[in-house]
Design a protein around this motif. Structure first.
Motif, short mmCIF file in Angstrom:
data_model
loop_
_atom_site.label_atom_id
_atom_site.label_comp_id
_atom_site.label_asym_id
_atom_site.label_seq_id
_atom_site.Cartn_x
_atom_site.Cartn_y
_atom_site.Cartn_z
N SER A 1 0.85 -1.20 0.00
CA SER A 1 0.00 0.00 0.00
C SER A 1 0.88 1.24 0.00
N GLN B 1 -0.47 4.49 0.12
CA GLN B 1 -1.10 5.56 0.89
C GLN B 1 -2.07 4.94 1.89
N CYS C 1 -7.26 6.54 0.10
CA CYS C 1 -7.01 7.00 -1.27
C CYS C 1 -7.99 8.11 -1.57
N SER D 1 -10.90 1.11 -0.75
CA SER D 1 -9.81 1.90 -0.16
C SER D 1 -10.12 3.39 -0.11
N THR D 2 -11.01 3.82 -0.97
CA THR D 2 -11.24 5.25 -1.12
C THR D 2 -12.41 5.75 -0.28
N MET E 1 -8.30 10.02 1.62
CA MET E 1 -6.87 9.78 1.83
C MET E 1 -6.47 10.35 3.18
N SER F 1 -3.66 -0.23 -1.13
CA SER F 1 -4.43 1.00 -1.09
C SER F 1 -3.54 2.17 -1.50
N GLY F 2 -4.20 3.18 -2.07
CA GLY F 2 -3.48 4.38 -2.46
C GLY F 2 -3.12 4.43 -3.93
N GLU F 3 -2.75 5.62 -4.36
CA GLU F 3 -2.38 5.84 -5.76
C GLU F 3 -0.87 6.17 -5.81
#
Ligand code: SAH
Length: 346
Positions: free
Chosen positions: A106, A108, A111, A120-121, A125, A160-162
């Motif tokens: 992951s 972040q 997100c 995840s979003t 974030m 998770s995260g970008e």
């Protein structure tokens, strides 16, 4: 306080030099951290006692703890939920394949990309993961594999995260795990998955690293993609495909496309044909993912025979496509699910 896992070898060499220590000390510490998997500076017995003491006071190894772990009875997938002192939690997953062990990291906590199908979003974030925190995630899997004398052979930045929103930390993480004095995981065995942030794709192409780029496409028309992925309004499909061609031209690498099949939304044979048209002329591979159920979202899975028809249609049009084998279906291995389950319980 410096985090040892957050330093590249070059940074560690500089840090040692600043303290009047010889440069080779950095290499020794690096080898202790990553080849011998030391859990504290006390273990690093070829350093002088004085240096060990100083390091013990001035620097820290990891600060995370394992909150919980789930192990799949079906395929051995292990999902770790890790917690940090500021209260955040992230998931990391170890997947056992015939060809080796891969770890999903992951980048972040949460997100902000807002994809409608993704867990995840849901809470937005919270914060970035540092490179060192990504390294810590990886080490949970590697330490577990040490028990059976195995190693992590590939890494996917697909938790998770970008990653393109945390670009520098992601690159630093790759530099640390790639170092021959450390874990020595080849960049060819590392994949970065992006929602489709075009500037990040261009930047990665210009870095000239032999990393695999995976693009979360999920739809072949702007109308449909924008309804599922807000990012598409900023970087519509034509711009995204242009960036993918650029990436291929710069690196010579085939691009991976992720396509989550959602019943009645993007899974018709017409959708398959539109997808094939889009990918024409670009060396690529399509990973079809039967959508993971997220309780907050009311999505249905595509029936098995329709998935097969979708793959067959793509293949008949010359597209490389496979259905991703589902890992850890008996544990909540879909992105963000374990974290979501634990939210509020900590
Ligand atoms: N932000 C990056 C990486 C994290 S998401 C990206 O968007 O690529 C990792 C992958 O899981 C992405 O392809 C994402 O679209 C996909 N994904 C998220 N939720 C999913 C779900 N419910 N079912 C199937 N795939 C999902």
């Amino acid at each position: 306080m410096p985090h040892l896992y957050d330093m590249t070898l070059t940074e560690m060499q500089q840090w040692m030099a600043d303290q009047g220590e010889p440069k080779y000390r950095a290499k020794q510490i690096f080898q202790w951290l990553y080849q011998r998997r030391a859990v504290s500076v006390e273990d690093m017995t070829n350093l002088s006692k004085a240096l060990r003491q100083r390091l013990g006071q001035e620097a820290t190894l990891g600060t995370s703890r394992e909150v919980t772990r789930q192990v799949s009875k079906v395929d051995g997938t292990v999902k770790f939920l890790l917690g940090w002192p500021d209260g955040v939690t992230v998931e990391t997953v170890l997947m056992r394949h015939e060809y080796g062990n891969s770890v999903c990291i992951s980048t972040q906590v949460g997100c902000k990309m807002g994809c409608t199908f993704c867990a995840s979003t849901l809470g937005g974030m919270i914060r970035q993961m540092t490179a060192g925190e990504m390294v810590e995630q990886l080490l949970y899997s590697q330490r577990l594999l040490d028990e059976s004398h195995e190693r992590v052979s590939s890494i996917v930045l697909m938790g998770s995260g970008e990653p393109m929103n945390n670009f520098d930390a992601a690159m630093k993480f790759i530099d640390i795990v790639n170092d021959p004095n450390g874990l020595n995981i080849g960049q060819r065995h590392i994949t970065i998955s992006t929602v489709g942030l075009v500037p990040g794709i261009i930047r990665l192409a210009d870095e000239g690293r032999p990393i695999t780029l995976a693009v979360s496409l999920h739809a072949a028309t702007d109308e449909l993609r924008s309804s599922m992925m807000p990012v598409n309004k900023a970087y519509p499909i034509a711009k995204l495909m242009e960036a993918c061609h650029y990436y291929h031209n710069k690196t010579g690498k085939r691009i991976s496309f992720e396509y989550a099949l959602i019943g009645g939304k993007n899974d018709s044979l017409d959708d398959a044909r539109r997808l094939a048209r889009l990918l024409k002329g670009l060396p690529s591979h399509v990973n079809l993912i039967p959508v993971n159920y997220v309780p907050e979202r009311n999505y249905h899975r595509t029936p098995k025979d329709q998935i097969q028809a979708f793959v067959n249609e793509l293949r008949s049009l010359g597209v490389n496509a496979t259905v991703r084998r589902e890992m850890g279906h008996d544990i909540s291995a879909a992105c963000g699910q374990l974290r979501a389950e634990h939210a509020g319980k900590l």
